[in-house]
Scaffold this motif. Structure first.
Motif, PDB file in Angstrom:
ATOM      1  N   ILE A   7       0.859  -1.187   0.000  1.00 50.88           N
ATOM      2  CA  ILE A   7       0.000   0.000   0.000  1.00 50.88           C
ATOM      3  C   ILE A   7       0.893   1.234   0.000  1.00 50.88           C
ATOM      4  O   ILE A   7       1.559   1.536   0.985  1.00 50.88           O
ATOM      5  N   LYS A   8       0.917   1.949  -1.095  1.00 48.70           N
ATOM      6  CA  LYS A   8       1.695   3.176  -1.199  1.00 48.70           C
ATOM      7  C   LYS A   8       0.876   4.353  -0.652  1.00 48.70           C
ATOM      8  O   LYS A   8      -0.339   4.263  -0.514  1.00 48.70           O
ATOM      9  N   GLN A   9       1.555   5.461  -0.386  1.00 50.07           N
ATOM     10  CA  GLN A   9       0.868   6.638   0.157  1.00 50.07           C
ATOM     11  C   GLN A   9      -0.238   7.130  -0.771  1.00 50.07           C
ATOM     12  O   GLN A   9      -1.227   7.703  -0.311  1.00 50.07           O
ATOM     13  N   SER A  10      -0.109   6.891  -2.056  1.00 52.13           N
ATOM     14  CA  SER A  10      -1.131   7.327  -3.017  1.00 52.13           C
ATOM     15  C   SER A  10      -2.352   6.419  -3.029  1.00 52.13           C
ATOM     16  O   SER A  10      -3.382   6.763  -3.600  1.00 52.13           O
ATOM     17  N   ASN A  11      -2.251   5.263  -2.389  1.00 49.87           N
ATOM     18  CA  ASN A  11      -3.347   4.299  -2.355  1.00 49.87           C
ATOM     19  C   ASN A  11      -4.419   4.776  -1.373  1.00 49.87           C
ATOM     20  O   ASN A  11      -4.099   5.210  -0.266  1.00 49.87           O
ATOM     21  N   ILE A  28       3.559   0.677   2.912  1.00 44.37           N
ATOM     22  CA  ILE A  28       3.432  -0.321   3.961  1.00 44.37           C
ATOM     23  C   ILE A  28       2.940  -1.610   3.339  1.00 44.37           C
ATOM     24  O   ILE A  28       2.416  -1.623   2.213  1.00 44.37           O
ATOM     25  N   TYR A  29       3.099  -2.687   4.069  1.00 41.79           N
ATOM     26  CA  TYR A  29       2.708  -4.010   3.596  1.00 41.79           C
ATOM     27  C   TYR A  29       1.617  -4.530   4.520  1.00 41.79           C
ATOM     28  O   TYR A  29       1.684  -4.361   5.746  1.00 41.79           O
ATOM     29  N   ALA A  30       0.591  -5.128   3.926  1.00 39.29           N
ATOM     30  CA  ALA A  30      -0.577  -5.545   4.698  1.00 39.29           C
ATOM     31  C   ALA A  30      -0.923  -6.999   4.411  1.00 39.29           C
ATOM     32  O   ALA A  30      -0.823  -7.465   3.275  1.00 39.29           O
ATOM     33  N   LEU A  31      -1.353  -7.683   5.455  1.00 39.85           N
ATOM     34  CA  LEU A  31      -1.798  -9.066   5.345  1.00 39.85           C
ATOM     35  C   LEU A  31      -3.065  -9.210   6.173  1.00 39.85           C
ATOM     36  O   LEU A  31      -3.041  -9.032   7.396  1.00 39.85           O
ATOM     37  N   GLY A  32      -4.173  -9.488   5.513  1.00 45.99           N
ATOM     38  CA  GLY A  32      -5.417  -9.669   6.243  1.00 45.99           C
ATOM     39  C   GLY A  32      -6.560  -8.884   5.634  1.00 45.99           C
ATOM     40  O   GLY A  32      -6.656  -8.755   4.408  1.00 45.99           O
ATOM     41  N   GLN A  33      -7.398  -8.337   6.497  1.00 40.29           N
ATOM     42  CA  GLN A  33      -8.642  -7.689   6.080  1.00 40.29           C
ATOM     43  C   GLN A  33      -8.466  -6.170   6.082  1.00 40.29           C
ATOM     44  O   GLN A  33      -8.398  -5.537   7.137  1.00 40.29           O
ATOM     45  N   LEU A  34      -8.396  -5.573   4.908  1.00 39.28           N
ATOM     46  CA  LEU A  34      -8.153  -4.132   4.809  1.00 39.28           C
ATOM     47  C   LEU A  34      -9.270  -3.309   5.442  1.00 39.28           C
ATOM     48  O   LEU A  34      -9.055  -2.155   5.829  1.00 39.28           O
ATOM     49  N   GLU A  35     -10.465  -3.902   5.581  1.00 35.18           N
ATOM     50  CA  GLU A  35     -11.573  -3.193   6.231  1.00 35.18           C
ATOM     51  C   GLU A  35     -11.222  -2.811   7.671  1.00 35.18           C
ATOM     52  O   GLU A  35     -11.828  -1.892   8.241  1.00 35.18           O
ATOM     53  N   GLU A 129       6.221  -1.973   7.804  1.00 35.06           N
ATOM     54  CA  GLU A 129       6.862  -1.080   6.832  1.00 35.06           C
ATOM     55  C   GLU A 129       8.057  -1.764   6.175  1.00 35.06           C
ATOM     56  O   GLU A 129       8.747  -1.154   5.368  1.00 35.06           O
ATOM     57  N   TYR A 130       8.270  -3.049   6.515  1.00 39.77           N
ATOM     58  CA  TYR A 130       9.442  -3.771   6.022  1.00 39.77           C
ATOM     59  C   TYR A 130       9.059  -4.751   4.911  1.00 39.77           C
ATOM     60  O   TYR A 130       8.079  -5.494   5.042  1.00 39.77           O
ATOM     61  N   PRO A 131       9.834  -4.770   3.815  1.00 36.52           N
ATOM     62  CA  PRO A 131       9.535  -5.675   2.703  1.00 36.52           C
ATOM     63  C   PRO A 131       9.686  -7.138   3.111  1.00 36.52           C
ATOM     64  O   PRO A 131      10.312  -7.465   4.126  1.00 36.52           O
ATOM     65  N   LEU A 132       9.131  -8.016   2.297  1.00 40.35           N
ATOM     66  CA  LEU A 132       9.251  -9.450   2.533  1.00 40.35           C
ATOM     67  C   LEU A 132      10.721  -9.850   2.635  1.00 40.35           C
ATOM     68  O   LEU A 132      11.575  -9.322   1.913  1.00 40.35           O
ATOM     69  N   GLY A 133      10.995 -10.758   3.541  1.00 42.06           N
ATOM     70  CA  GLY A 133      12.354 -11.246   3.724  1.00 42.06           C
ATOM     71  C   GLY A 133      13.157 -10.451   4.739  1.00 42.06           C
ATOM     72  O   GLY A 133      14.277 -10.846   5.080  1.00 42.06           O
ATOM     73  N   THR A 134      12.604  -9.345   5.244  1.00 45.93           N
ATOM     74  CA  THR A 134      13.320  -8.533   6.226  1.00 45.93           C
ATOM     75  C   THR A 134      13.207  -9.169   7.603  1.00 45.93           C
ATOM     76  O   THR A 134      12.109  -9.335   8.135  1.00 45.93           O
TER      77      THR A 134
END
Length: 228
Positions: A7-11, A28-35, A129-134
């Protein structure tokens, strides 16, 4: 299991409250229910080495706040954070909890919270805020705490020592104009000194759910407004 999304700031899903931070993450990176992001957030944090009393209080306050429409935000850490997430999930409310993680979302830390991690992904939301693998680094946790503070309209400290990271969260919350609450403890209990320090310096002494709800009355009409 839901997929991890960026999710970028423009999203439009990017939480606008994060923009109160001078160093708001570009994405940022999200996993789950955006609601989950549509609900009003309130954070509960505290000691990893919590007492049984502290764990019970964290669970109960989280559960009760959820029934009043709040989403409980915490950091997935052992102790108070874990109890808060489970308390929120036990409420039976939709989108009850949001966890801010100190690693990429393909890594559960601490590992023993994998079941909780999975349950939050199904019923709430995990953010990083950390990419996958961090992997986990010590400096990730103070940075994570600023996101917890920014996303919440208030923060409850359940147990904390003077040098606790929870006091960092409390300071960040106050600096952002959020409300800070702390539960008093016996002067002979370890973990009480941080809460007493906060109360002496302006945090609201909190004995029950009404102490929080009374302070947050101005927000009642905005409970489901996205981006508030």
């Amino acid at each position: 299991m839901p997929s991890i999304i960026t999710i970028k700031q423009s999203n439009p899903h990017y939480p606008r409250r994060l923009l109160d931070l001078a160093d708001a993450p570009k994405e940022i990176y999200a996993l789950g229910q955006l609601e989950t992001l549509n609900k009003m957030g309130f954070s509960i944090v505290g000691s990893r080495n919590a007492s049984q009393t502290g764990l019970k209080q964290s669970f109960r306050f989280a559960q009760e706040l959820c029934t009043h429409g709040f989403c409980i935000i915490s950091g997935l850490a052992t102790g108070i954070d874990t109890a808060a997430h489970y308390g929120a999930l036990s409420s039976g409310m939709a989108y009850p909890t949001l966890a801010i993680c100190g690693a990429g979302l393909d890594i559960c830390y601490p590992k023993h919270n994998q079941r909780l991690f999975n349950e939050i992904a199904q019923k709430g939301l995990l953010l990083s805020e950390y990419p996958l693998g961090t992997g986990v680094k010590p400096f990730h946790f103070p940075k994570r705490n600023r996101l917890i503070a920014a996303l919440s309209i208030g923060t409850l400290i359940v147990e904390a020592t003077i040098k606790s990271g929870s006091l960092i969260s409390a300071k960040q919350s106050a600096n952002l104009g959020r409300e800070v609450f702390a539960i008093p403890r016996s002067i002979e209990e370890i973990g009480g000194e941080g809460c007493h320090y906060l109360i002496k310096n302006g945090a609201k002494l909190t004995e029950n759910i009404a102490d929080i709800l009374d302070e947050l009355k101005p927000y009642q009409g905005l409970m489901t407004v996205k981006g508030v």
